[in-house]
Design an enzyme around this catalytic site. Structure first.
Site, PDB file in Angstrom:
ATOM      1  N   SER A 429       2.296 -24.803  55.733  1.00  0.00           N
ATOM      2  CA  SER A 429       1.416 -23.998  55.923  1.00  0.00           C
ATOM      3  C   SER A 429       1.804 -23.260  54.831  1.00  0.00           C
ATOM      4  O   SER A 429       0.778 -23.198  53.732  1.00  0.00           O
ATOM      5  CB  SER A 429       0.642 -23.421  56.571  1.00  0.00           C
ATOM      6  OG  SER A 429       1.539 -22.670  57.249  1.00  0.00           O
ATOM      7  N   HIS A 450      -2.076 -30.197  54.353  1.00  0.00           N
ATOM      8  CA  HIS A 450      -2.050 -29.404  55.100  1.00  0.00           C
ATOM      9  C   HIS A 450      -2.989 -29.127  55.657  1.00  0.00           C
ATOM     10  O   HIS A 450      -4.014 -29.496  54.635  1.00  0.00           O
ATOM     11  CB  HIS A 450      -2.105 -28.038  54.392  1.00  0.00           C
ATOM     12  CG  HIS A 450      -2.053 -26.881  54.634  1.00  0.00           C
ATOM     13  ND1 HIS A 450      -2.478 -26.075  54.664  1.00  0.00           N
ATOM     14  CD2 HIS A 450      -2.154 -26.655  56.098  1.00  0.00           C
ATOM     15  CE1 HIS A 450      -2.413 -24.712  55.228  1.00  0.00           C
ATOM     16  NE2 HIS A 450      -2.040 -25.241  56.247  1.00  0.00           N
ATOM     17  N   GLU A 462      -5.425 -29.910  52.788  1.00  0.00           N
ATOM     18  CA  GLU A 462      -4.887 -29.656  51.243  1.00  0.00           C
ATOM     19  C   GLU A 462      -4.010 -31.170  50.935  1.00  0.00           C
ATOM     20  O   GLU A 462      -2.755 -30.753  51.481  1.00  0.00           O
ATOM     21  CB  GLU A 462      -4.253 -28.032  51.215  1.00  0.00           C
ATOM     22  CG  GLU A 462      -4.782 -26.948  50.833  1.00  0.00           C
ATOM     23  CD  GLU A 462      -4.735 -25.834  50.922  1.00  0.00           C
ATOM     24  OE1 GLU A 462      -4.497 -25.220  50.090  1.00  0.00           O
ATOM     25  OE2 GLU A 462      -3.940 -25.241  51.586  1.00  0.00           O
ATOM     26  N   ASN A 500      -3.234 -20.474  51.439  1.00  0.00           N
ATOM     27  CA  ASN A 500      -2.696 -19.691  52.096  1.00  0.00           C
ATOM     28  C   ASN A 500      -2.336 -18.946  50.827  1.00  0.00           C
ATOM     29  O   ASN A 500      -2.021 -17.729  51.243  1.00  0.00           O
ATOM     30  CB  ASN A 500      -1.739 -19.910  52.894  1.00  0.00           C
ATOM     31  CG  ASN A 500      -2.211 -20.711  54.008  1.00  0.00           C
ATOM     32  OD1 ASN A 500      -3.250 -19.871  55.275  1.00  0.00           O
ATOM     33  ND2 ASN A 500      -1.361 -21.214  54.849  1.00  0.00           N
TER      34      ASN A 500
END
Length: 713
Positions: A429, A450, A462, A500
């Site tokens: 992540s 991800h 992702e 993130n």
């Protein structure tokens, strides 16, 4: 030939019976401006034809009509007067179909949505095959039906059913459509045209009273005052509970049917036109139409990338079981790609299988799958403690603990086991893909993949390209993600990647509010009720896991030391230090229990303030929103400027599908442009002294000065 256009044609197919055949160039039929004009001309030609006895409306494609051409909407809606003229003119085209002096019938196959549904409602009869999907999904675009759907549907299936259908935007399969009276018959696909013609011949012969069937659509709704009061009161309560205050379209759907109930068709259509135009000028409609268009950009790009794949993923491997690994294994297996789930502990494998079984069990309870599908999915997951089981997989998804040393060791080990052409991915992540790639002999076949938790519900994946990742690897992983039913977005490597990376400045803005004494339940309330997030920042931290969030702050601080410096004394760090990890152990900012009915609930335990300090200050809701959102938007702008993400459209879809960014706001860039670039800069400048994450980029100032947009169209 009665009429020949580019997108549709009309001709007699037997004496007295004419067929309107929608068959536009390309894969689908839709009501763009050209098609509407042709439709109008074709209906004029039919109305003046003295040989006409009946009309069949049909599609020459595997699907009927998917609706209006939404790509025209944002440009059209920017001109209020043009929108008014367009919707009035377009809606009256459907009146021409309804007013033909002969019976009409629609033969419905595949999708008949939006304008497609409104076209069949203007016919006297409707026959569907088993592939038909019929609905008015306009509320999902922040709109209501604009071609007479709010007038005709209540008069065809009754106001209660119509309001539920319009306000929810739900689609109906053949059995449900037949039960509602939305269609008059359902036949097999190979009998669709003949079945429709048989019914039309009966109407022409007088065996069916088509004039009597048509008449209610031309008159006020047949319901007494008490029935209307009950219907609309119930609908308003339902819509408020579901849509709240941020989505005006469902509320307008109730209003338009209620106001039009006592009117004949023309005045009811005028009311629909009025409210449709009003909705086109709302921020919510622009945002939701923008989401649709952005989603088309993302899906189109993914299809193009995946077509370049030369490696077919027939069997996958997941390293690391548990809840996340089990979720990934389930998603692969349920979509038809068998998977080997490997872990070093039997307990973890059991947990992973239990996660897959739990998801399948819920699907079984809701009738979405049958026992055969459950068995097939579970037998497609092979749990193992041995690396040797991975020798013949085509792709590896590493999903072990978020620690670069452990991940690096696992990746190096598995590379020795799998085939030379197998692709290796990491479900990290935050950890740099380039850093992890240093552990591999062939980094060209490595990238990030991800997933977001819960895997089976969150649409986004992702795909993170490292500096050595090959185009073939990206193509194959994109194709695999799409096969898993996910929306892949390719981004370039950096700490936190895209989602993130922009989430942690949002958390940092929240933390600064806490430092200034603002209580976290008050912040959550504003960000949920006023801004529209499904969870406020404190609640989201608990769901992510405060230990996970705290660990990620080390990664983000190392990557962006001046902007995302770690706060050792901040609330997140202190709660993690005190083993308040959030939902995973029942206590974080909130404490988590269940109510008397077994439903989860969260409460504030005063003990938490002994860790994070008293919070007795207050702030206006606009300040709370600004201080949380400015850092997120600024970071997203930096990601675009640095080439981490390719477009504003992809950035917005990533936040909506990965974090649940409020759809009525349309994503970070749509929100920015709704506020206005210049106004956003003025607002950010007021908070610039709070630190670098509140300071806008030179690129944003330049775009604002030049009056430019972040969107390509």
């Amino acid at each position: 030939m009665i009429y020949q256009g580019t997108n549709l044609s009309v001709d007699f197919i037997e004496p007295g019976i004419a067929e309107i055949l929608f068959n536009a160039p390309g894969s689908v039929n839709k009501f763009d401006e050209k098609t509407l004009n042709e439709f109008s001309d074709a209906l004029d030609a039919l109305a003046s034809n003295s040989d006409l006895k009946g009309v069949l409306v049909r599609s020459g494609k595997p699907t009927f009509i998917v609706g209006a051409d939404i790509t025209e909407f944002l440009t059209l809606f920017s001109d209020l007067e043009k929108t008014k003229v367009w919707v009035h003119k377009a809606s009256r085209v459907f009146d021409k179909l309804e007013d033909l002096p002969v019976p009409s019938i629609a033969a419905v196959n595949g999708f008949a949505l939006g304008g497609g549904c409104e076209a069949i409602l203007a016919c006297d009869y409707r026959v569907a095959d088993e592939t038909a999907v019929i609905g008015l999904p306009e509320v999902k675009l922040g709109l209501i039906p604009g071609f007479g759907g709010t007038v005709r549907l209540p008069r065809v299936i009754g106001p209660d059913n119509a309001l539920e259908a319009i306000a929810s935007g739900a689609n109906h399969k053949p059995e449900k459509a037949l039960a509602l009276g939305l269609v008059d018959a359902v036949v097999k696909s190979d009998r669709l045209k003949e079945g429709a013609l048989a019914m039309l011949r009966d109407a022409i012969a007088g065996d069916l009273n088509w004039k009597e069937k048509r008449q209610p659509k031309l008159e006020p709704l047949k319901a007494n005052d008490t029935e209307k009061l009950m219907t609309f009161s119930t609908a308003k309560g339902f819509v408020w509970a579901k849509a709240g205050k941020h989505y005006p379209a469902p509320h307008a759907a109730v209003e338009v049917v209620e106001r039009g109930a006592g009117e004949a068709r023309e005045q009811a259509l005028n009311i629909e036109n009025e409210l449709f135009v009003k909705l086109t000028q709302t921020d919510a409609a622009r945002a939701q139409v923008g989401i649709f268009l952005a989603d088309q950009v993302v899906k189109g790009k993914s299809k193009k990338v995946s077509k370049a794949a030369t490696k077919d993923i027939k069997r996958a491997g997941v390293l690391g079981a548990g809840i996340m690994g089990g979720g990934i294994a389930y998603q692969s297996a349920v979509k038809g790609v068998p998977v080997v789930m490997k872990d070093i502990r039997r307990e973890a494998l059991d947990l992973g299988l239990a996660e897959a079984s739990k998801i399948l069990g819920k699907g079984l309870e809701r009738g979405k799958i049958d026992q055969k599908a459950v068995a097939k999915t579970l037998t497609s997951i092979t749990p193992t403690l041995n690396n040797s089981e991975l020798a013949d997989v085509d792709i590896i998804v590493e999903a072990v603990v978020e620690n670069p040393k452990i991940k690096g060791s696992v990746l190096a080990e598995v590379e020795k086991v799998v085939a030379k052409d197998a692709i290796i991915t990491s479900n990290t992540s935050t950890i740099s893909i380039d850093t992890l790639a240093e552990n591999l002999q062939d980094p060209s076949r490595f990238c990030g993949m991800h997933f977001f938790n819960p895997v089976h519900k969150m649409p986004l994946v992702e795909i993170i390209r490292g500096k050595h990742t090959s185009d073939e690897t990206i193509a194959a992983v994109t194709a695999y993600a799409m096969r898993m039913g996910k929306t892949p977005i390719v981004v370039n490597d950096c700490p936190g990647f895209l989602v993130n990376r922009v989430l942690f400045p949002y958390f940092a803005g929240f933390s600064k509010l806490l430092d200034d004494g603002i209580d976290f339940p008050a912040i959550d309330k504003v960000m949920e009720k006023e801004f529209g997030w499904p969870m406020g920042p404190a609640y989201l931290c608990d769901v992510v896991g405060l230990d996970t969030a705290d660990h990620a702050t080390h990664v983000m601080a190392a990557g962006f030391p001046s902007r995302m410096a770690r706060d050792e004394n901040g609330a997140i760090a202190q709660l993690a230090k005190n083993e308040r990890y959030g939902q995973k152990n029942g206590k974080g900012f909130y404490e988590y229990t269940v109510d008397k009915k077994g439903r989860p609930k969260k409460v504030v335990n005063p003990d938490v303030y002994g860790i994070i300090g008293k919070k007795e200050a207050s702030a206006e809701k606009d300040e709370i929103i600004a201080r949380c959102m400015i850092p997120m938007v600024n970071e997203m702008i930096r990601c675009l400027e640095e080439g981490i993400v390719d477009s504003a459209e992809e950035a917005d879809i990533a936040l909506i599908y990965g974090l649940g960014f409020p759809p009525f706001r349309g994503g970070a860039f749509r929100y920015l442009e709704t506020v206005g670039l210049k106004k956003f800069i003025e607002l950010a400048d007021k908070f610039a002294d709070l630190g670098e994450m509140y300071q806008v980029t030179d690129g944003l100032r330049k775009k604002a000065a030049n009056g430019e947009s972040y969107f390509k169209s």
